[in-house]
Design a protein around this motif. Sequence first.
Motif, PDB file in Angstrom:
ATOM      1  N   ASP A  60       2.479   8.107   5.793  1.00 19.35           N
ATOM      2  CA  ASP A  60       2.286   8.349   6.711  1.00 19.35           C
ATOM      3  C   ASP A  60       1.813   6.678   7.418  1.00 19.35           C
ATOM      4  OD1 ASP A  60      -0.066   9.437   6.290  1.00 19.35           O
ATOM      5  OD2 ASP A  60      -0.055  11.167   7.622  1.00 19.35           O
ATOM      6  N   ILE A  61       1.238   6.300   6.982  1.00 14.68           N
ATOM      7  CA  ILE A  61       0.261   5.113   7.622  1.00 14.68           C
ATOM      8  C   ILE A  61       1.104   3.807   6.947  1.00 14.68           C
ATOM      9  CG2 ILE A  61      -1.810   3.608   7.723  1.00 14.68           C
ATOM     10  CD1 ILE A  61      -2.267   6.151   8.401  1.00 14.68           C
ATOM     11  N   PRO A  62       1.468   2.490   8.239  1.00 18.05           N
ATOM     12  CA  PRO A  62       1.930   1.853   7.405  1.00 18.05           C
ATOM     13  C   PRO A  62       1.084   0.931   7.007  1.00 18.05           C
ATOM     14  CG  PRO A  62       1.678   1.418  10.036  1.00 18.05           C
ATOM     15  CD  PRO A  62       1.508   2.888  10.251  1.00 18.05           C
ATOM     16  N   ALA A  63       1.987  -0.283   6.082  1.00 13.96           N
ATOM     17  CA  ALA A  63       0.703  -1.313   5.745  1.00 13.96           C
ATOM     18  C   ALA A  63       2.184  -2.803   5.540  1.00 13.96           C
ATOM     19  CB  ALA A  63       0.165  -1.093   4.530  1.00 13.96           C
ATOM     20  N   ASP A  64       1.954  -3.524   5.804  1.00 12.68           N
ATOM     21  CA  ASP A  64       2.737  -4.488   5.476  1.00 12.68           C
ATOM     22  C   ASP A  64       2.763  -5.135   4.157  1.00 12.68           C
ATOM     23  OD1 ASP A  64       0.223  -6.479   6.268  1.00 12.68           O
ATOM     24  OD2 ASP A  64       1.880  -7.812   6.840  1.00 12.68           O
ATOM     25  N   SER A  65       3.461  -6.265   3.670  1.00  9.06           N
ATOM     26  CA  SER A  65       2.724  -6.569   2.391  1.00  9.06           C
ATOM     27  C   SER A  65       1.707  -7.467   2.059  1.00  9.06           C
ATOM     28  CB  SER A  65       4.241  -7.821   2.146  1.00  9.06           C
ATOM     29  OG  SER A  65       4.097  -9.235   2.674  1.00  9.06           O
ATOM     30  N   GLY A  66       1.060  -8.408   3.490  1.00 10.64           N
ATOM     31  CA  GLY A  66      -0.720  -8.903   2.741  1.00 10.64           C
ATOM     32  C   GLY A  66      -1.244  -8.122   2.911  1.00 10.64           C
ATOM     33  N   THR A  67      -0.880  -6.321   3.278  1.00 10.82           N
ATOM     34  CA  THR A  67      -2.065  -5.463   3.267  1.00 10.82           C
ATOM     35  C   THR A  67      -3.580  -4.661   2.304  1.00 10.82           C
ATOM     36  OG1 THR A  67      -1.358  -4.748   5.456  1.00 10.82           O
ATOM     37  CG2 THR A  67      -3.017  -3.397   4.830  1.00 10.82           C
ATOM     38  N   LEU A 125       1.369  -1.144  -0.366  1.00  3.96           N
ATOM     39  CA  LEU A 125       0.087   0.045  -0.220  1.00  3.96           C
ATOM     40  C   LEU A 125       0.861   0.961   0.186  1.00  3.96           C
ATOM     41  CD1 LEU A 125      -3.159   0.593   0.723  1.00  3.96           C
ATOM     42  CD2 LEU A 125      -2.246   1.322   2.505  1.00  3.96           C
ATOM     43  N   THR A 126       1.343   2.218  -1.065  1.00  7.01           N
ATOM     44  CA  THR A 126       2.109   3.431  -1.399  1.00  7.01           C
ATOM     45  C   THR A 126       1.440   4.275  -1.126  1.00  7.01           C
ATOM     46  OG1 THR A 126       1.985   3.479  -4.100  1.00  7.01           O
ATOM     47  CG2 THR A 126       3.463   1.121  -2.335  1.00  7.01           C
ATOM     48  N   ASN A 151      -7.296  -4.242   5.211  1.00  2.00           N
ATOM     49  CA  ASN A 151      -7.894  -6.086   5.239  1.00  2.00           C
ATOM     50  C   ASN A 151      -6.422  -6.536   4.972  1.00  2.00           C
ATOM     51  OD1 ASN A 151     -10.355  -6.772   5.236  1.00  2.00           O
ATOM     52  ND2 ASN A 151     -10.466  -6.114   2.918  1.00  2.00           N
ATOM     53  N   ASN A 152      -6.482  -7.277   6.419  1.00  2.00           N
ATOM     54  CA  ASN A 152      -4.555  -8.295   5.943  1.00  2.00           C
ATOM     55  C   ASN A 152      -4.605  -9.489   6.443  1.00  2.00           C
ATOM     56  OD1 ASN A 152      -4.167  -8.265   8.886  1.00  2.00           O
ATOM     57  ND2 ASN A 152      -3.744  -6.058   8.514  1.00  2.00           N
ATOM     58  N   ASP A 153      -4.303 -10.209   6.268  1.00  2.00           N
ATOM     59  CA  ASP A 153      -3.670 -11.733   6.591  1.00  2.00           C
ATOM     60  C   ASP A 153      -3.072 -11.742   7.879  1.00  2.00           C
ATOM     61  OD1 ASP A 153      -1.041 -11.329   5.778  1.00  2.00           O
ATOM     62  OD2 ASP A 153      -0.999 -12.791   4.169  1.00  2.00           O
ATOM     63  N   MET A 154      -2.449 -10.847   8.885  1.00  2.75           N
ATOM     64  CA  MET A 154      -2.454 -11.111  10.002  1.00  2.75           C
ATOM     65  C   MET A 154      -3.836 -11.048  11.197  1.00  2.75           C
ATOM     66  SD  MET A 154       0.675  -8.663  10.978  1.00  2.75           S
ATOM     67  CE  MET A 154      -0.110  -7.576   9.689  1.00  2.75           C
ATOM     68  N   HIS A 179       4.155   0.573  14.355  1.00  2.00           N
ATOM     69  CA  HIS A 179       5.125   1.107  13.624  1.00  2.00           C
ATOM     70  C   HIS A 179       4.228   2.620  13.244  1.00  2.00           C
ATOM     71  CE1 HIS A 179       5.990  -2.908  12.394  1.00  2.00           C
ATOM     72  NE2 HIS A 179       6.942  -2.441  11.625  1.00  2.00           N
ATOM     73  N   MET A 180       3.231   3.038  14.037  1.00  2.00           N
ATOM     74  CA  MET A 180       2.534   4.191  13.856  1.00  2.00           C
ATOM     75  C   MET A 180       3.973   5.109  14.447  1.00  2.00           C
ATOM     76  SD  MET A 180      -0.334   4.538  12.025  1.00  2.00           S
ATOM     77  CE  MET A 180      -1.442   5.807  12.742  1.00  2.00           C
ATOM     78  N   PRO A 181       4.458   5.400  15.022  1.00  2.00           N
ATOM     79  CA  PRO A 181       5.501   6.471  16.233  1.00  2.00           C
ATOM     80  C   PRO A 181       6.519   6.726  15.016  1.00  2.00           C
ATOM     81  CG  PRO A 181       4.539   4.521  17.721  1.00  2.00           C
ATOM     82  CD  PRO A 181       3.679   4.192  16.349  1.00  2.00           C
ATOM     83  N   GLN A 182       6.896   5.080  14.613  1.00  2.00           N
ATOM     84  CA  GLN A 182       7.973   5.573  14.010  1.00  2.00           C
ATOM     85  C   GLN A 182       7.618   6.315  12.396  1.00  2.00           C
ATOM     86  OE1 GLN A 182       8.357   1.154  12.306  1.00  2.00           O
ATOM     87  NE2 GLN A 182       9.781   0.597  14.127  1.00  2.00           N
ATOM     88  N   LEU A 183       6.371   6.318  12.161  1.00  2.00           N
ATOM     89  CA  LEU A 183       5.939   7.223  11.131  1.00  2.00           C
ATOM     90  C   LEU A 183       5.472   9.137  11.489  1.00  2.00           C
ATOM     91  CD1 LEU A 183       4.105   4.898   8.378  1.00  2.00           C
ATOM     92  CD2 LEU A 183       6.655   5.869   7.943  1.00  2.00           C
ATOM     93  N   GLY A 184       6.008   8.624  12.551  1.00  2.00           N
ATOM     94  CA  GLY A 184       5.158  10.280  12.967  1.00  2.00           C
ATOM     95  C   GLY A 184       4.608  10.582  14.232  1.00  2.00           C
ATOM     96  N   TRP A 185       3.751   9.443  14.891  1.00  4.08           N
ATOM     97  CA  TRP A 185       1.755   9.238  15.359  1.00  4.08           C
ATOM     98  C   TRP A 185       2.180   9.048  16.463  1.00  4.08           C
ATOM     99  CZ3 TRP A 185      -2.029  11.225  13.211  1.00  4.08           C
ATOM    100  CH2 TRP A 185      -2.781  10.820  11.489  1.00  4.08           C
ATOM    101  N   ASN A 186       2.416   9.910  17.291  1.00  2.00           N
ATOM    102  CA  ASN A 186       2.194   9.569  19.107  1.00  2.00           C
ATOM    103  C   ASN A 186       1.286   8.836  19.455  1.00  2.00           C
ATOM    104  OD1 ASN A 186       4.371  11.234  19.350  1.00  2.00           O
ATOM    105  ND2 ASN A 186       3.732  12.809  19.019  1.00  2.00           N
ATOM    106  N   LEU A 187       0.770   8.145  20.555  1.00  2.00           N
ATOM    107  CA  LEU A 187      -0.221   6.596  21.206  1.00  2.00           C
ATOM    108  C   LEU A 187      -0.838   8.451  21.695  1.00  2.00           C
ATOM    109  CD1 LEU A 187      -1.863   4.363  20.292  1.00  2.00           C
ATOM    110  CD2 LEU A 187      -0.205   3.039  22.497  1.00  2.00           C
TER     111      LEU A 187
END
Length: 148
Positions: A46-53, A41-42, A76-79, A91-99
């Motif tokens: 600023d939103i992470p997505a693995d290869s199965g998303t 998902l490209t 949808n993903n396979d996790m 992964h969200m904090p790695q893209l600048g998002w604060n929980l």
Amino acid sequence: MRWLFMFFPLMLLTACSQGPIAAQDTGVKTGKIVHGKQQELTAFEDIPADSGTKLDPESSIIISEGDNWLGRLTLNNDMSPFHTFEYYRKHMPQLGWNLVASVKSERSVLTYIKGNRVAIVQISGSQFGNSKTTITVSPSTGVSLKQP
């Protein structure tokens, strides 16, 4: 008459079979398709997505683009839901998002803030053990959190 009995099953088989599904141009870059499976998902950097998303374009609403996009992504993903929760928590904090807040349950919710935007990540399971994730990004209400 005999040819009708042979022709009818052939017609049923032809009507029920499907060829390859063509990718639709939804205006959203969803990654490259290899062997019928979306690889990444490209469009939302600023939103992470693995290869199965995979993006569900019919349930997603996107306003604007780039770093200031707003709207709702349905993914949808396979996790499993547990692994999906941990994936976004990491992964969200790695893209600048604060929980800001999180609830881990049958329908998990993670709330993040980044600049003047808020992201709410909702994760639920499917009947096959996969996850459905809805990420809603909207402008914040002007309340700011003090950073340590």
